[in-house]
Design a protein around this motif. Structure first.
Motif, PDB file in Angstrom:
ATOM      1  N   ASP A   1      50.548  12.227   7.881  1.00 64.35           N
ATOM      2  CA  ASP A   1      51.392  12.776   8.935  1.00 64.35           C
ATOM      3  C   ASP A   1      51.506  11.768  10.091  1.00 64.35           C
ATOM      4  OD1 ASP A   1      52.108  15.908  10.101  1.00 64.35           O
ATOM      5  OD2 ASP A   1      51.879  14.269  11.541  1.00 64.35           O
TER       6      ASP A   1
ATOM      7  N   LYS B   1      49.351  14.055   2.036  1.00 66.58           N
ATOM      8  CA  LYS B   1      50.572  14.273   2.807  1.00 66.58           C
ATOM      9  C   LYS B   1      50.207  14.573   4.258  1.00 66.58           C
ATOM     10  CE  LYS B   1      55.060  16.325   2.499  1.00 66.58           C
ATOM     11  NZ  LYS B   1      56.013  17.031   1.679  1.00 66.58           N
ATOM     12  N   TRP B   2      49.151  15.346   4.399  1.00 68.37           N
ATOM     13  CA  TRP B   2      48.699  15.687   5.753  1.00 68.37           C
ATOM     14  C   TRP B   2      48.029  14.487   6.408  1.00 68.37           C
ATOM     15  CZ3 TRP B   2      47.872  17.093  10.330  1.00 68.37           C
ATOM     16  CH2 TRP B   2      46.617  17.333  10.871  1.00 68.37           C
ATOM     17  N   MET B   3      47.279  13.685   5.635  1.00 70.10           N
ATOM     18  CA  MET B   3      46.651  12.499   6.231  1.00 70.10           C
ATOM     19  C   MET B   3      47.693  11.465   6.648  1.00 70.10           C
ATOM     20  SD  MET B   3      43.066  12.054   4.266  1.00 70.10           S
ATOM     21  CE  MET B   3      43.651  11.112   2.944  1.00 70.10           C
TER      22      MET B   3
ATOM     23  N   PHE C   1      49.795  13.667  13.692  1.00 70.16           N
ATOM     24  CA  PHE C   1      48.409  14.108  13.785  1.00 70.16           C
ATOM     25  C   PHE C   1      47.588  13.709  12.564  1.00 70.16           C
ATOM     26  CE2 PHE C   1      51.102  17.261  15.966  1.00 70.16           C
ATOM     27  CZ  PHE C   1      50.757  16.909  17.242  1.00 70.16           C
ATOM     28  N   GLY C   2      48.186  12.998  11.623  1.00 68.47           N
ATOM     29  CA  GLY C   2      47.476  12.644  10.406  1.00 68.47           C
ATOM     30  C   GLY C   2      46.331  11.684  10.660  1.00 68.47           C
ATOM     31  N   LEU C   3      45.487  11.534   9.675  1.00 67.14           N
ATOM     32  CA  LEU C   3      44.285  10.714   9.786  1.00 67.14           C
ATOM     33  C   LEU C   3      44.600   9.276  10.167  1.00 67.14           C
ATOM     34  CD1 LEU C   3      41.202  10.508   9.290  1.00 67.14           C
ATOM     35  CD2 LEU C   3      41.741   9.880   6.954  1.00 67.14           C
TER      36      LEU C   3
ATOM     37  N   GLN D   1      45.939   8.824  13.695  1.00 69.89           N
ATOM     38  CA  GLN D   1      44.870   9.059  14.674  1.00 69.89           C
ATOM     39  C   GLN D   1      43.912   7.879  14.747  1.00 69.89           C
ATOM     40  OE1 GLN D   1      42.647  12.560  15.152  1.00 69.89           O
ATOM     41  NE2 GLN D   1      44.192  13.903  14.249  1.00 69.89           N
TER      42      GLN D   1
ATOM     43  N   MET E   1      46.580  16.945   0.392  1.00 68.94           N
ATOM     44  CA  MET E   1      45.648  16.321   1.341  1.00 68.94           C
ATOM     45  C   MET E   1      46.259  15.080   1.968  1.00 68.94           C
ATOM     46  SD  MET E   1      42.091  16.327  -0.831  1.00 68.94           S
ATOM     47  CE  MET E   1      41.042  15.432   0.314  1.00 68.94           C
TER      48      MET E   1
END
Lengths: 294, 299
Positions: free
Chosen positions: B132, B128-130, B135-137, B140, B126
């Motif tokens: 990013d 790792k994607w946030m 486009f991660g949280l 953004q 989770m």
């Protein structure tokens, strides 16, 4: 813990009245708590939203903008590309065998340690308590060597047995404390009537400790379902992987397909979350019965 | 003695009840621990039928010729100190607030505890994607607040990666400390709190003179458990960074694993494990003695 003694009832009422009077400190506190709670749930919202967005929507819409068209195909695509059916089944088989079996063996041992006097009881108990503290992460390589020497790498027993071994100390510790608190008279009367310890354990102690067993069962379900490090070492063959291993590999292969990656995360996390939401009460009692006297 | 007689002997019954659990525990938990100590004095690639005794060569190697060991050691110390401060403090604050009668407190408790039950490897995925950078949280959010300048390569920059991983760890573990503190707060004698209130003590005074002393055992437990679980940090580091970039998030548990299972130097891996084991013992043994004294006092 929930039932308040009667002489506290008045204070209880007073506390309630004071919160009705809208204590400014409590209101400030509440606002702060809600703000922190929003930060805490934000990752979940973000993950679920992303898991339902098309690749175009992920890059073009904001993080907390709900998806306009629900892209459920992310879930089916992730499920088949990540071979989730397979790892889901492995996780279920390992958890369903390990959790009840391990708990039953722990309960047997805890009963013997608590209710049958032996010279080595104290030493054994110390050994068990010691085991609750040792980090298995330190022993991954020798564990691999051991399981390999039994020829059990990539088998269910090869991962279930170590799981039981590292679950035993905590469970025995908790159950021992619980059994010790059960009055002696209960087992002594039965002993005089000629019952042996197996009967007493099965007929008296197991039923009495059902709530504790339930708490430990649920706690153990979640930690077995989530276990990663040992599985990483002991399950090398992709067909034997559990969900955490499957998710890890999925992330490595399809990390740029955000929708599917997040769908994979949701699918891995969902079973434990559902179990938690249903059995919330047991979690807290299971956790705290060991660490803090309540 | 006949079989029937022997099953009447309580000692035999005890043995039957004890052996299954303790045998599995001994073979699959205690034996590997002993083996890791033996291995640390040997040279072995994991396959060779012969293990060669090399004395303390593995230890001198990790202490003097392995620069990564000291990086991992330093990171483990930083990580442990942070785990001793942040999760317990935040957990205590949450517990104190949620111990008040406020609206929706059960729901709030559930929210803070939810991350605890999620697989650490899923938390890693989770976050790792946030993290990013595109486009991660976090990127953004900063963009939408017009603070693009603050965007960093959270996990890719050597200087901040360790702290980024720790934030994810904090998010996951705070609920655990909170629940322990909430349980401890139930043991605070309410009569004392009332008495202090009646004597005109303010909230802070009540906390300092009544609540905090009563919480002392809980605080000890939370701190010990925080140290132990921080030393074990493996999944979340493995999943988020794998120890990179440039070993900047490498830790002892992960480095021991890497040495043995990826570089196939089981001896050195075991030596690192023994170091970690000794550090753990330094915390656990005094704690066990403390709990025993504690029990004797109560009994």
């Amino acid at each position: 813990m929930t039932a308040m003694p009667t002489n506290h009832a008045a204070v209880h009422l007073e506390v309630q009245l004071s919160s009705i009077k809208r204590d400014p400190v409590l209101i400030g506190l509440w606002i702060a708590l809600v703000a922190v709670a929003l930060v805490w749930v934000a990752p979940f919202v973000f993950i679920v939203f992303t898991s339902l967005k098309t690749p175009a929507a992920v890059t073009s819409t904001g993080a907390f903008v709900p998806p306009t068209e629900l892209a459920f195909e992310n879930y089916s695509a992730a499920w088949s590309r990540g071979n989730f059916a397979n790892s889901f089944l492995n996780s279920v088989i390992i958890t369903v065998i390990k959790v009840p079996l391990g708990l039953f063996l722990s309960a047997m041992a805890a009963y013997a340690l608590a209710k049958i006097r032996l010279k080595i009881t104290k030493a054994l108990l110390l050994l068990v308590v010691f085991g609750t503290m040792i980090p298995f992460q330190v022993m991954l390589a020798p564990l691999f060597t051991l399981v390999n020497s039994f020829g059990l790498i990539d088998t269910y027993p090869g991962v279930i047995l170590p799981y039981i071994a590292f679950g035993v100390p905590y469970q025995v510790f908790i159950l021992h404390g619980f059994f010790r608190g059960i009055p002696k008279e209960l087992s002594e009367a039965a002993l005089i009537d000629g019952a042996n310890h197996f009967t007493i354990f099965r007929r008296i102690f197991l039923p009495v400790c059902l709530p504790v067993l339930a708490a430990l069962l649920i706690l153990d379900f979640v930690s077995t379902w989530n276990e990663f490090a040992m599985a990483l070492v002991l399950l090398q063959d992709q067909r034997m992987w559990t969900l955490p291993l499957g998710l890890m590999s999925f992330q490595g292969q399809f990390s740029s397909n955000y929708g599917q990656l997040n769908a994979a995360i949701v699918m891995t996390v969902l079973p434990a979350t559902i179990v938690y939401l249903i059995f919330q009460r047991y979690f807290v009692s299971g956790l705290t019965s060991g660490a803090v006297k309540g | 003695m006949s079989l029937r007689q022997s099953t009447h002997d309580p000692r035999v019954q005890a043995l039957v009840l004890l052996v299954p659990a303790l045998a599995i525990y001994a073979v699959f938990a205690l034996y590997p621990m002993i083996n890791v100590v033996i291995l640390s004095f040997q040279k072995w690639n994991g396959l060779d039928p012969n293990r060669q005794f090399v004395g303390v060569a593995n230890y001198t190697a990790i202490f003097t010729r392995d620069p990564v060991f000291w990086v991992a050691f330093r990171n483990t110390v930083i990580w442990t100190v942070m785990s001793l401060i942040f999760p317990p403090v935040v957990g205590l604050l949450l517990a104190l607030s949620l111990n008040q009668k406020i609206f929706g407190r059960n729901g709030l408790r559930a929210i803070f505890y939810l991350p605890v039950i999620i697989a650490p490897i899923a938390v890693a995925t989770m976050w790792k994607w946030m993290y990013d950078p595109f486009f991660g949280l976090f990127s953004q959010l900063l963009t939408s607040w017009g603070m693009q300048g603050w965007i960093k390569d959270w996990l890719g920059s050597k200087d901040i990666a360790l702290y980024s991983v720790f934030v994810a760890y904090l998010w996951q573990t705070v609920g655990f400390s909170m629940v322990l503190f909430l349980a401890g707060l139930q043991n605070v004698p309410q009569t004392l709190v009332e008495a202090a209130r009646i004597d005109g003590a303010g909230r802070w005074a009540v906390f300092k003179h009544v609540t905090l002393p009563a919480l002392r055992p809980t605080i000890t437990i939370v701190l010990v458990l925080s140290i132990i679980s921080s030393l074990k940090a493996f999944d979340i580091v493995y999943g988020l960074t794998g120890g990179g970039p440039a070993q900047s998030t490498q830790m002892l548990a992960l480095w021991a694993f890497t040495q043995a299972m990826q570089i196939f130097d089981f001896g050195r891996g075991a030596a690192i494990s023994v170091v970690l084991l000794l550090i753990t013992m330094a915390v656990v043994v005094p704690y066990l003695r403390w709990t025993q004294r504690h029990e004797e006092v109560e009994a």
